[in-house]
Design a protein around this motif. Structure first.
Motif, PDB file in Angstrom:
ATOM      1  N   PHE A 189     -51.058  23.540 -89.829  1.00 58.86           N
ATOM      2  CA  PHE A 189     -49.755  22.652 -89.589  1.00 58.86           C
ATOM      3  C   PHE A 189     -48.716  23.614 -89.129  1.00 58.86           C
ATOM      4  N   GLN A 190     -48.651  24.668 -89.537  1.00 52.89           N
ATOM      5  CA  GLN A 190     -47.335  25.516 -89.113  1.00 52.89           C
ATOM      6  C   GLN A 190     -47.806  26.096 -87.762  1.00 52.89           C
ATOM      7  N   GLY A 191     -49.063  26.316 -87.542  1.00 51.87           N
ATOM      8  CA  GLY A 191     -49.274  26.636 -85.990  1.00 51.87           C
ATOM      9  C   GLY A 191     -49.126  25.179 -84.937  1.00 51.87           C
ATOM     10  N   LEU A 192     -49.236  24.205 -85.646  1.00 47.38           N
ATOM     11  CA  LEU A 192     -48.990  22.820 -84.813  1.00 47.38           C
ATOM     12  C   LEU A 192     -47.720  22.745 -84.488  1.00 47.38           C
ATOM     13  N   LEU A 193     -46.820  23.272 -85.166  1.00 44.01           N
ATOM     14  CA  LEU A 193     -45.116  23.083 -84.953  1.00 44.01           C
ATOM     15  C   LEU A 193     -44.885  24.198 -83.771  1.00 44.01           C
ATOM     16  N   THR A 194     -45.749  25.107 -83.516  1.00 39.56           N
ATOM     17  CA  THR A 194     -45.632  25.707 -82.498  1.00 39.56           C
ATOM     18  C   THR A 194     -46.017  25.146 -81.087  1.00 39.56           C
ATOM     19  N   ASN A 195     -47.064  24.258 -81.401  1.00 44.39           N
ATOM     20  CA  ASN A 195     -47.818  23.513 -80.366  1.00 44.39           C
ATOM     21  C   ASN A 195     -46.645  22.436 -79.810  1.00 44.39           C
ATOM     22  N   ASP A 251     -53.965  20.029 -73.730  1.00 48.14           N
ATOM     23  CA  ASP A 251     -54.174  21.382 -73.401  1.00 48.14           C
ATOM     24  C   ASP A 251     -53.127  22.438 -73.974  1.00 48.14           C
ATOM     25  N   VAL A 252     -52.082  22.021 -74.642  1.00 43.78           N
ATOM     26  CA  VAL A 252     -51.184  23.075 -74.995  1.00 43.78           C
ATOM     27  C   VAL A 252     -51.910  23.930 -76.210  1.00 43.78           C
ATOM     28  N   GLY A 253     -53.180  23.394 -76.623  1.00 42.85           N
ATOM     29  CA  GLY A 253     -53.670  24.184 -77.472  1.00 42.85           C
ATOM     30  C   GLY A 253     -54.529  25.469 -76.933  1.00 42.85           C
ATOM     31  N   LEU A 254     -54.524  25.626 -75.523  1.00 39.29           N
ATOM     32  CA  LEU A 254     -55.172  26.300 -74.938  1.00 39.29           C
ATOM     33  C   LEU A 254     -53.997  27.771 -74.890  1.00 39.29           C
ATOM     34  N   ILE A 255     -53.176  27.591 -75.429  1.00 33.25           N
ATOM     35  CA  ILE A 255     -52.294  28.977 -75.262  1.00 33.25           C
ATOM     36  C   ILE A 255     -52.665  29.657 -76.343  1.00 33.25           C
ATOM     37  N   SER A 256     -53.329  29.343 -77.236  1.00 33.07           N
ATOM     38  CA  SER A 256     -54.089  30.209 -78.038  1.00 33.07           C
ATOM     39  C   SER A 256     -54.930  31.519 -77.634  1.00 33.07           C
ATOM     40  N   VAL A 257     -55.220  31.324 -76.338  1.00 31.20           N
ATOM     41  CA  VAL A 257     -56.073  32.471 -75.880  1.00 31.20           C
ATOM     42  C   VAL A 257     -55.021  33.655 -75.164  1.00 31.20           C
ATOM     43  N   LEU A 258     -53.782  33.637 -75.360  1.00 31.49           N
ATOM     44  CA  LEU A 258     -52.694  34.602 -75.171  1.00 31.49           C
ATOM     45  C   LEU A 258     -52.308  35.051 -76.383  1.00 31.49           C
ATOM     46  N   VAL A 284     -54.727  25.846 -83.074  1.00 33.25           N
ATOM     47  CA  VAL A 284     -56.178  26.687 -82.858  1.00 33.25           C
ATOM     48  C   VAL A 284     -56.255  28.036 -83.152  1.00 33.25           C
ATOM     49  N   ARG A 285     -55.416  28.800 -82.881  1.00 29.76           N
ATOM     50  CA  ARG A 285     -55.422  30.345 -83.328  1.00 29.76           C
ATOM     51  C   ARG A 285     -55.472  30.185 -84.794  1.00 29.76           C
ATOM     52  N   PRO A 298     -62.038  24.745 -90.714  1.00 32.52           N
ATOM     53  CA  PRO A 298     -60.536  24.490 -90.117  1.00 32.52           C
ATOM     54  C   PRO A 298     -60.525  24.274 -88.661  1.00 32.52           C
ATOM     55  N   TYR A 299     -61.377  24.169 -87.855  1.00 35.55           N
ATOM     56  CA  TYR A 299     -61.436  23.553 -86.560  1.00 35.55           C
ATOM     57  C   TYR A 299     -61.572  22.342 -86.510  1.00 35.55           C
ATOM     58  N   VAL A 300     -62.232  21.671 -87.500  1.00 35.50           N
ATOM     59  CA  VAL A 300     -62.181  20.139 -87.557  1.00 35.50           C
ATOM     60  C   VAL A 300     -60.583  19.695 -88.006  1.00 35.50           C
ATOM     61  N   VAL A 301     -60.223  20.442 -88.920  1.00 39.05           N
ATOM     62  CA  VAL A 301     -58.539  19.873 -89.417  1.00 39.05           C
ATOM     63  C   VAL A 301     -57.886  20.213 -88.253  1.00 39.05           C
ATOM     64  N   ALA A 302     -58.063  21.262 -87.511  1.00 35.69           N
ATOM     65  CA  ALA A 302     -57.122  21.248 -86.208  1.00 35.69           C
ATOM     66  C   ALA A 302     -57.240  20.074 -85.252  1.00 35.69           C
TER      67      ALA A 302
END
Length: 288
Positions: free
Chosen positions: A76-82, A224-231, A237-238, A252-256
Motif C-alpha cells: 500500500f505504501q508503494g501504491l501511494l507512489t503509483n 501501466d504506472v506499475g511499470l515504473i518499478s523497472v527503474l 509492484v516493486r 504479494p503479487y496477488v495483493v498488488a
C-alpha cells in the motif's frame, strides 16, 4: 380547477399501467436469472479449480493469508507512489496530448513542419512499447549527465507522459475532425480567430465525442504506472517483488494486483456509465 384538469388528463391509462407492470416483472425475472446463472457458473469454476491436483500448492504459493496480511502495508505504501505518479502523468498527458492534437489540426502549408513533427512523434511513441521507453528515458537521459540527478520516479513519469500523449493526441484529433466543418466556418464568420475557434468551438465539441476513449486510455495508464518499478522505484509492484524475495511466496503479487483492481474499478464503472449516458443522449428522440 385548471391544474386538476391537467393532472387528470396526464394520468396513464390502464393499458399503460399494465405494460409498465409487465416490464417490471420482466426486468425482475431477468435480474434473478442472471444472478442465479452467475452463482452457478462461479460454483462450477470453484469446484473445478479446488479439485485440481495442484490446487494445494497453488493455494499455498499464491493465496497465503498470513503472507498477504504481512505484505498489505508495504504494498500500500508503494501504491501511494503509483497514485502520485498517476496524477502528475495525467496532467502532463492532458497538456501535451492537447498540444499535439492541435498541431496536427493546423491548416495551411506554412504549418506543414509542425504537422509533420507532431505526426512523427505520435507514430513513434505509439509504435514503441512503453517498457522500452522507460529504459531509454530512465537510463539513457541520466547517462547524458546534462540534467541534475533526479529520482527514478521522475523519469518514469516523463516516460509515461511522452508515451500516452501520443495515444491521447490521436484520440483528440479524431474527435476534433469529427466536428462538422460548418462549425469552423460559422465561428470564423463571427470574427473568431483560428486559435479561438479551436479553443471555444472545436476542442470542446471534439472532447465530448471521445470521452469514453479518453477514459479508457486513463484506465490503461493506471495499470501501466506499475511499470515504473523497472527503474527501481519502490512502488506497489516493486514492494511486492521485495516481499516475494523475502518470503519465497508469490502472494504479494496477488495483493498488488488486487490493489490495482481496486484503483481501476471505479474509473471503469464510471467510464461505462458515461458511455451509456452519451448513447442515451444521442439516441434521444430517435426510437420509433
Amino acid at each position: 380547477m385548471t391544474n386538476t384538469t391537467a393532472e387528470t388528463a396526464w394520468q396513464p391509462s390502464e393499458l399503460e399501467l399494465s405494460r409498465r407492470a409487465l416490464r417490471r416483472r420482466a426486468t425482475t425475472r431477468s435480474v434473478l436469472i442472471a444472478f442465479l446463472s452467475s452463482i452457478v457458473l462461479i460454483a462450477v469454476v470453484v469446484i473445478v479449480v479446488v479439485n485440481t491436483p495442484g490446487w494445494a500448492v497453488v493455494q499455498q504459493t499464491f493465496f497465503n493469508p498470513e503472507i498477504a496480511l504481512q505484505s498489505v502495508g508495504p504494498v500500500f505504501q508503494g501504491l501511494l507512489t503509483n497514485l502520485l505518479v498517476l496524477v502528475i502523468a495525467a496532467i502532463g498527458v492532458a497538456i501535451l496530448g492537447t498540444l499535439l492534437a492541435t498541431l496536427r489540426s493546423l491548416r495551411g502549408p506554412v504549418f506543414f513542419p509542425l504537422r509533420a513533427l507532431a505526426a512523427a512523434y505520435t507514430d513513434f511513441f505509439r509504435g514503441i512499447p512503453l517498457l522500452i521507453v522507460l529504459y531509454l528515458i530512465g537510463y539513457g537521459i541520466p547517462a547524458l549527465m546534462i540534467f541534475p540527478r533526479m529520482p527514478p520516479a521522475f523519469w518514469g513519469t516523463i516516460a509515461i507522459i511522452v508515451t500516452y500523449s501520443a495515444y491521447v493526441a490521436e484520440v483528440l484529433r479524431a474527435g476534433m475532425e469529427a466536428v462538422h466543418p460548418s462549425q469552423r466556418v460559422a465561428a470564423r464568420s463571427l470574427g473568431l480567430s483560428h486559435a479561438q475557434t479551436l479553443r471555444i468551438v472545436v476542442i470542446p465539441q471534439g472532447v465530448r465525442k471521445v470521452v469514453p476513449a479518453l477514459m479508457n486510455d486513463f484506465v490503461s495508464m493506471q495499470k501501466d504506472v506499475g511499470l515504473i518499478s523497472v527503474l527501481g522505484v519502490i512502488d506497489a509492484v516493486r514492494a511486492a517483488q521485495l516481499q516475494v524475495a523475502d518470503t519465497y511466496n508469490y502472494t504479494p503479487y496477488v495483493v498488488a494486483g488486487l490493489f490495482f483492481i481496486i484503483l481501476s474499478w471505479p474509473m471503469i464503472r464510471f467510464t461505462d456509465a458515461v458511455t451509456a449516458r452519451l448513447n442515451r443522449r444521442e439516441q434521444a428522440g430517435g426510437v420509433v
